[in-house]
Design an enzyme around this catalytic site. Structure first.
Site, PDB file in Angstrom:
ATOM      1  N   ARG A  27       0.807  -1.210   0.000  1.00 40.41           N
ATOM      2  CA  ARG A  27       0.000   0.000   0.000  1.00 40.41           C
ATOM      3  C   ARG A  27       0.849   1.272   0.000  1.00 40.41           C
ATOM      4  O   ARG A  27       0.348   2.357  -0.261  1.00 40.41           O
ATOM      5  CB  ARG A  27      -0.915   0.009   1.231  1.00 40.41           C
ATOM      6  CG  ARG A  27      -1.930  -1.120   1.223  1.00 40.41           C
ATOM      7  CD  ARG A  27      -2.561  -1.313   2.585  1.00 40.41           C
ATOM      8  NE  ARG A  27      -3.437  -0.215   2.950  1.00 40.41           N
ATOM      9  CZ  ARG A  27      -4.746  -0.199   2.748  1.00 40.41           C
ATOM     10  NH1 ARG A  27      -5.337  -1.225   2.163  1.00 40.41           N
ATOM     11  NH2 ARG A  27      -5.479   0.824   3.135  1.00 40.41           N
ATOM     12  N   LYS A 486       2.798   5.808 -15.586  1.00 36.45           N
ATOM     13  CA  LYS A 486       3.523   4.637 -15.091  1.00 36.45           C
ATOM     14  C   LYS A 486       5.014   4.920 -14.985  1.00 36.45           C
ATOM     15  O   LYS A 486       5.667   4.539 -14.013  1.00 36.45           O
ATOM     16  CB  LYS A 486       3.282   3.430 -16.007  1.00 36.45           C
ATOM     17  CG  LYS A 486       1.932   2.801 -15.853  1.00 36.45           C
ATOM     18  CD  LYS A 486       1.798   2.113 -14.513  1.00 36.45           C
ATOM     19  CE  LYS A 486       0.338   1.988 -14.116  1.00 36.45           C
ATOM     20  NZ  LYS A 486      -0.274   3.236 -13.672  1.00 36.45           N
ATOM     21  N   LYS A 604      -1.152   2.756  -2.290  1.00 34.10           N
ATOM     22  CA  LYS A 604      -1.986   1.978  -3.206  1.00 34.10           C
ATOM     23  C   LYS A 604      -3.431   2.456  -3.199  1.00 34.10           C
ATOM     24  O   LYS A 604      -4.048   2.610  -4.234  1.00 34.10           O
ATOM     25  CB  LYS A 604      -1.920   0.498  -2.821  1.00 34.10           C
ATOM     26  CG  LYS A 604      -2.723  -0.427  -3.737  1.00 34.10           C
ATOM     27  CD  LYS A 604      -2.173  -0.430  -5.143  1.00 34.10           C
ATOM     28  CE  LYS A 604      -2.878  -1.434  -6.032  1.00 34.10           C
ATOM     29  NZ  LYS A 604      -2.442  -1.327  -7.435  1.00 34.10           N
TER      30      LYS A 604
END
Length: 609
Positions: A27, A486, A604
């Protein structure tokens, strides 16, 4: 925020809490800590950095006990330091872990300081510990003290609380931040994610907004926001421990990239017949409702927002329905005009994204005559706030995604949106053709994954770069945006995306031999235009890297490297062309030596605004 684990058991909970924190590392976090009660003693240990730093401290000085709470923190209020790490305590009597943000903490802090409580951190959470203890002085009941304290809190929270006065009881509550109860035999648990508890139980209760649970080793009791006793269904998790492990891959992200063919196949299974796309698969009244839809509003954040931008092209082209796509963080701060019979669609991997949830609640709260026809959630996790509060739900079925940078959750969102576009299309022949195309997606993505080795070698050319430019046209423009995101997320290389036709309106000023330009060029109506845009880059000395259809007529040469993509139907191209951009960002990050699965400063699930 970021991760909570708590346990009340008839055995030592220290290793359970530590393993739970390890399973929540995906996370994103910057520090970790644990508080354990053994008899009447409350013992706390905290460490900056990875969970391993906490484990090292515990190895040197174990903290055994049968009741405890633990936390991984992602800094919001106060810097990254041990004094700001959770748990926070009040006079070594009460310990608290907290996800979320307490918006009115400053006023509460002044009041508690005046009452004699000493603050040792910069966090908003510490006020909760002191506030609970102040009410504990008036009542011997921890649950009542917690209930009185949270009644004064403004903001979002998931809390787990223990007190040395009651060495077997853990109290937890949630409002705006997720929390799950794990049911065992002679032991009970809480966590912010079921993944943390899979080694100790597969039976879970998903706590609802406002719920407060009191748990001991022998039992648990839940009350709702009004203080009334309620029964929540115990559900058996189908998630396996293996699904949350790397399975031989170097990183979770690479594993999840390679899981996409199977995940995409799972997404469409049961939602299409041999010749149609089944609206009934998202609800018994869905077909009747979708027939009434005259407009779409899609609201999402980050990667999910990019999926929505692609969907706009599909929905308007197939269903001829106007579609508006908005950032959830912006949507409710203006005064949106809601068209007649408008479907409100939210996208979220976690189902707990704070801005997206707030947008949904705003949309549902609009008055008569200005509201939406219905709400639809597209989500990867069941039993979340988003899915419970929406009229219709379309699960992505991607399975657990551990890497912070979303991969399979994004492509399965795209496929769900493509299914939705098909459901909205009134032409049965077109729906049948789309269903046939969708059945080819698993094979197409498997073919793209065969480029893995070539992309790994290509990534070496980016190691010494500081910037990158991504280009796409039409529905490939949002895919270029996702590729740039990304690369930024996991390699920390600055990247921007532009619609290729906008190059001459400013971005060309950035192009030189040090600015790699990545383009996606499937064979579609925009292809010749994209070729012209690429020539503009070459004419200015830029280095091009192009993912192009093998039949696109583009070849590797001076200043241009072309990776041939398998031919896919134009409609499926956004999904297929996402894969090489994911692989490129992954291998660039590996080459640069960054923390691929847990990139710095990111979480996350963003459960605070």
């Amino acid at each position: 925020m970021c991760g909570i684990v708590g346990a009340s058991a008839q055995r030592n909970v220290e290793p359970i809490l530590l393993e739970g924190l390890r399973r929540l590392e995906y996370r994103g976090y910057d520090s970790a800590g644990m508080a354990v009660i053994d008899g009447r003693s409350l013992d706390r240990v905290r460490a900056v950095g990875k969970v391993q730093a906490l484990a090292d401290k515990l190895e040197n000085a174990p903290r055994p006990g049968t009741l405890g709470i633990a936390h991984t923190r992602w800094a919001t209020h106060g810097g990254v330091s041990e004094i700001n790490a959770h748990p926070h305590v009040s006079t070594d009597r009460v310990a608290v872990v907290h996800n979320g943000i307490i918006e009115n903490f400053e006023g509460l802090k002044r009041r508690l300081t005046d009452a004699g409580y000493e603050f040792t951190s910069e966090t908003d959470t510490e006020v909760v510990a002191h506030l609970i203890e102040s009410y504990l002085d008036d009542s011997a009941d921890l649950a009542e003290a917690v209930r009185r304290a949270v009644a004064e809190l403004h903001g979002a929270y998931a809390l787990a609380v223990v007190s040395r006065d009651d060495p077997s009881t853990l109290v937890a509550t949630r409002s705006g931040s997720p929390l799950v109860l794990g049911v065992g035999i002679g032991e009970h648990f809480v966590a912010s994610d079921v993944a943390a508890l899979l080694p100790v139980t597969r039976r879970f209760v998903y706590l609802e907004e406002g719920d407060l649970v009191v748990l001991t080793p022998e039992a648990f009791a839940i009350t709702d926001g009004d203080g009334s006793a309620v029964t929540r269904e115990i559900k058996e998790s189908e998630l396996s421990i293996a699904a949350t492990e790397k399975g031989g891959y170097r990183h979770f992200m690479l594993k999840e990239i390679h899981e996409q063919p199977a995940a995409l196949a799972e997404t469409w299974q049961g939602r299409m017949s041999a010749e149609d796309i089944l609206a009934s698969s998202i609800g018994p009244q869905a077909a009747e409702m979708l027939d009434q839809v005259e407009a779409i509003h899609i609201v999402a954040c980050g990667t999910s927002h990019h999926a929505g931008l692609v969907a706009r092209y599909w929905i308007e082209a197939m269903a001829r329905i106007p579609c508006n796509v908005e950032l959830a963080s912006e949507y409710r701060y203006r005064d949106p005009v809601v068209p007649r019979n408008c479907l409100f669609v939210t996208l979220s991997q976690s189902g707990e994204t704070a801005d997206t949830l707030a947008a949904l609640r705003y949309a549902k709260g609009l008055g008569d005559g200005q509201g939406y026809l219905a709400t639809l959630a597209i989500c990867n996790k069941p039993e979340t706030s988003l899915t419970r509060e929406s009229d219709l739900v379309l699960m992505t079925r991607a399975g657990p995604e551990i890497g912070v940078a979303s991969t399979k959750a994004f492509t399965t969102q795209l496929l769900c949106l493509l299914l939705l576009a098909g459901m909205l299309d009134r032409d049965k022949l077109r729906r049948a053709a789309l269903a046939a195309d969708i059945r080819k997606i698993e094979q197409a993505v498997n073919q793209v994954l065969e480029l893995d080795d070539a992309i790994r070698h290509l990534a070496e050319e980016f190691v010494d770069k500081q910037h990158a430019l991504f280009l796409g046209r039409g529905p490939m423009y949002p895919i270029a945006m996702e590729g740039a995101l990304k690369l930024k997320e996991i390699s920390y290389l600055h990247a921007e995306a532009y619609a290729a036709g906008e190059l001459k309106h400013g971005p060309l000023a950035l192009v030189d031999e040090n600015m790699p330009v990545i383009a996606v060029a499937p064979r579609n109506d925009w292809l010749e235009k994209v070729k012209s845009n690429l020539q503009e880059v070459r004419a200015r000395g830029g280095k091009l890297y192009v993912f192009a259809d093998a039949d696109a007529g583009l070849d590797t040469g001076p200043g241009i490297t072309v990776l041939d993509m398998p031919h896919v139907d134009e409609t499926l191209a956004p999904i297929a062309y996402t894969i090489p951009l994911q692989l490129l960002s992954y291998y660039v990050a590996v080459a640069k030596g960054t923390d691929v699965d847990q990139p710095r400063n990111l979480a996350k699930s963003v459960t605070v605004e």
